[in-house]
Design an enzyme around this catalytic site. Structure first.
Site, PDB file in Angstrom:
ATOM      1  N   HIS A  17       0.519   1.220 -17.417  1.00  0.00           N
ATOM      2  CA  HIS A  17       1.825   1.118 -18.093  1.00  0.00           C
ATOM      3  C   HIS A  17       1.744   1.697 -19.507  1.00  0.00           C
ATOM      4  O   HIS A  17       2.625   2.436 -19.939  1.00  0.00           O
ATOM      5  CB  HIS A  17       2.252  -0.351 -18.221  1.00  0.00           C
ATOM      6  CG  HIS A  17       2.525  -1.056 -16.930  1.00  0.00           C
ATOM      7  ND1 HIS A  17       1.987  -2.276 -16.620  1.00  0.00           N
ATOM      8  CD2 HIS A  17       3.316  -0.715 -15.870  1.00  0.00           C
ATOM      9  CE1 HIS A  17       2.413  -2.660 -15.425  1.00  0.00           C
ATOM     10  NE2 HIS A  17       3.212  -1.737 -14.950  1.00  0.00           N
ATOM     11  N   LYS A  41      10.857 -12.684  -7.847  1.00  0.00           N
ATOM     12  CA  LYS A  41       9.529 -12.079  -7.657  1.00  0.00           C
ATOM     13  C   LYS A  41       8.404 -13.066  -7.960  1.00  0.00           C
ATOM     14  O   LYS A  41       7.239 -12.712  -7.842  1.00  0.00           O
ATOM     15  CB  LYS A  41       9.384 -10.858  -8.573  1.00  0.00           C
ATOM     16  CG  LYS A  41       9.892  -9.561  -7.945  1.00  0.00           C
ATOM     17  CD  LYS A  41       9.380  -8.365  -8.726  1.00  0.00           C
ATOM     18  CE  LYS A  41       9.598  -7.065  -7.990  1.00  0.00           C
ATOM     19  NZ  LYS A  41       9.092  -5.922  -8.756  1.00  0.00           N
ATOM     20  N   ARG A  90       2.570   6.781  -9.102  1.00  0.00           N
ATOM     21  CA  ARG A  90       1.130   6.739  -8.909  1.00  0.00           C
ATOM     22  C   ARG A  90       0.704   7.546  -7.694  1.00  0.00           C
ATOM     23  O   ARG A  90      -0.172   8.368  -7.747  1.00  0.00           O
ATOM     24  CB  ARG A  90       0.660   5.293  -8.708  1.00  0.00           C
ATOM     25  CG  ARG A  90       0.514   4.551  -9.983  1.00  0.00           C
ATOM     26  CD  ARG A  90       0.431   3.095  -9.751  1.00  0.00           C
ATOM     27  NE  ARG A  90       1.704   2.599  -9.279  1.00  0.00           N
ATOM     28  CZ  ARG A  90       2.044   1.333  -9.219  1.00  0.00           C
ATOM     29  NH1 ARG A  90       1.171   0.417  -9.554  1.00  0.00           N
ATOM     30  NH2 ARG A  90       3.232   0.952  -8.821  1.00  0.00           N
ATOM     31  N   SER A 128      -0.429  -4.085 -11.405  1.00  0.00           N
ATOM     32  CA  SER A 128      -0.488  -5.461 -11.903  1.00  0.00           C
ATOM     33  C   SER A 128      -0.991  -6.397 -10.809  1.00  0.00           C
ATOM     34  O   SER A 128      -1.731  -7.346 -11.068  1.00  0.00           O
ATOM     35  CB  SER A 128       0.896  -5.916 -12.367  1.00  0.00           C
ATOM     36  OG  SER A 128       1.351  -5.108 -13.409  1.00  0.00           O
TER      37      SER A 128
HETATM   38  P1  ADP Z   1       8.001  -2.865 -10.723  1.00  0.00           P
HETATM   39  O1  ADP Z   1       7.954  -4.345 -10.531  1.00  0.00           O
HETATM   40  O2  ADP Z   1       9.339  -2.304 -11.015  1.00  0.00           O
HETATM   41  O3  ADP Z   1       7.212  -2.062  -9.710  1.00  0.00           O
HETATM   42  P2  ADP Z   1       5.834  -2.506 -12.537  1.00  0.00           P
HETATM   43  O4  ADP Z   1       5.688  -3.351 -13.735  1.00  0.00           O
HETATM   44  O5  ADP Z   1       4.848  -2.696 -11.445  1.00  0.00           O
HETATM   45  O6  ADP Z   1       7.302  -2.669 -12.095  1.00  0.00           O
HETATM   46  O7  ADP Z   1       5.829  -0.973 -12.943  1.00  0.00           O
HETATM   47  C1  ADP Z   1       6.773  -0.408 -13.778  1.00  0.00           C
HETATM   48  C2  ADP Z   1       6.690   1.095 -13.705  1.00  0.00           C
HETATM   49  O8  ADP Z   1       5.398   1.515 -14.118  1.00  0.00           O
HETATM   50  C3  ADP Z   1       6.886   1.693 -12.325  1.00  0.00           C
HETATM   51  O9  ADP Z   1       7.573   2.911 -12.477  1.00  0.00           O
HETATM   52  C4  ADP Z   1       5.503   1.936 -11.827  1.00  0.00           C
HETATM   53  O10 ADP Z   1       5.458   2.999 -10.894  1.00  0.00           O
HETATM   54  C5  ADP Z   1       4.815   2.316 -13.121  1.00  0.00           C
HETATM   55  N1  ADP Z   1       3.380   2.046 -13.074  1.00  0.00           N
HETATM   56  C6  ADP Z   1       2.762   0.896 -12.754  1.00  0.00           C
HETATM   57  N2  ADP Z   1       1.415   1.034 -12.802  1.00  0.00           N
HETATM   58  C7  ADP Z   1       1.191   2.321 -13.159  1.00  0.00           C
HETATM   59  C8  ADP Z   1       0.018   3.114 -13.339  1.00  0.00           C
HETATM   60  N3  ADP Z   1      -1.198   2.613 -13.141  1.00  0.00           N
HETATM   61  N4  ADP Z   1       0.178   4.414 -13.710  1.00  0.00           N
HETATM   62  C9  ADP Z   1       1.415   4.915 -13.870  1.00  0.00           C
HETATM   63  N5  ADP Z   1       2.556   4.237 -13.680  1.00  0.00           N
HETATM   64  C10 ADP Z   1       2.458   2.966 -13.336  1.00  0.00           C
END
Ligand code: ADP
Length: 169
Positions: A17, A41, A90, A128
């Site tokens: 992130h 969630k 990703r 996460s």
């Molecule tokens: P959500 O619950 O909407 O999936 P996340 O908190 O998991 O939200 O992720 C928010 C954004 O960050 C999403 O666009 C996700 O694809 C991106 N993201 C999460 N982890 C990574 C990573 N390791 N590298 C790049 N983008 C990421």
């Protein structure tokens, strides 16, 4: 002034992130990191805790503002005056869902564009969910999340353990 929104759950914020936050803030004048308040969630961290951790890890980034939100993303974008939604990609598995969301949001609000940043290769495996799984089994998460988050995760896991031990067997 170009404002972008980077929305997500950030439960908890990872180096993946942070990489997207860093890179996308270079593309806009202001980057609003929208922290989704969605109890459906069942997040590990409350929205307040997630906001606090994000504020801490972005405190040296003047363009970044951390704001909790609930409900429709396009509504939040309209309220904050943002013209761009930023999402991270990703792997191909992210693509189908993200494409659907982007197209739906474009239908709801044609003036808002979704922009995708591809993940830094070193973070492409990182989510996460994985971080929570590794932490739950006592694994080392220092390669995945900032120091502030490690401490908060440990507190959560200890609390969970003591609650679990209180349950009658
Ligand atoms: P959500 O619950 O909407 O999936 P996340 O908190 O998991 O939200 O992720 C928010 C954004 O960050 C999403 O666009 C996700 O694809 C991106 N993201 C999460 N982890 C990574 C990573 N390791 N590298 C790049 N983008 C990421």
């Amino acid at each position: 002034m170009l404002k972008g929104i980077y929305p997500g759950s950030f439960d908890p914020v990872t180096f993946g992130h942070l990489d997207i936050i860093r890179r996308s803030s270079a593309l806009v004048d202001e980057l609003i990191v929208g922290v989704l308040n969605n109890n459906a969630k069942s997040p590990l961290f409350s929205v307040e805790e997630r906001v606090r951790m994000l504020k801490e890890v972005t405190k040296n980034m003047p363009k970044v503002r951390i704001v909790p939100f609930e409900g429709l993303l396009v509504e939040f974008a309209r309220e904050t005056g943002a013209g761009m939604i930023i999402r991270g990609l990703r792997a191909i598995t992210d693509f189908e869902y993200e494409l659907q969301m982007a197209q739906t949001n474009h239908k709801l609000e044609a003036g808002i564009e979704t922009v995708f940043l591809t993940t830094g290769l070193e973070y492409s495996y990182l989510s996460s969910t994985t971080v929570k799984e590794v932490a739950a089994f006592g694994g080392d998460i220092s390669q995945f999340v900032p120091k502030t988050v490690i401490g908060k995760m440990q507190e959560k896991m200890n609390k969970k353990e003591s609650v679990d031990n209180e349950q009658p067997h």
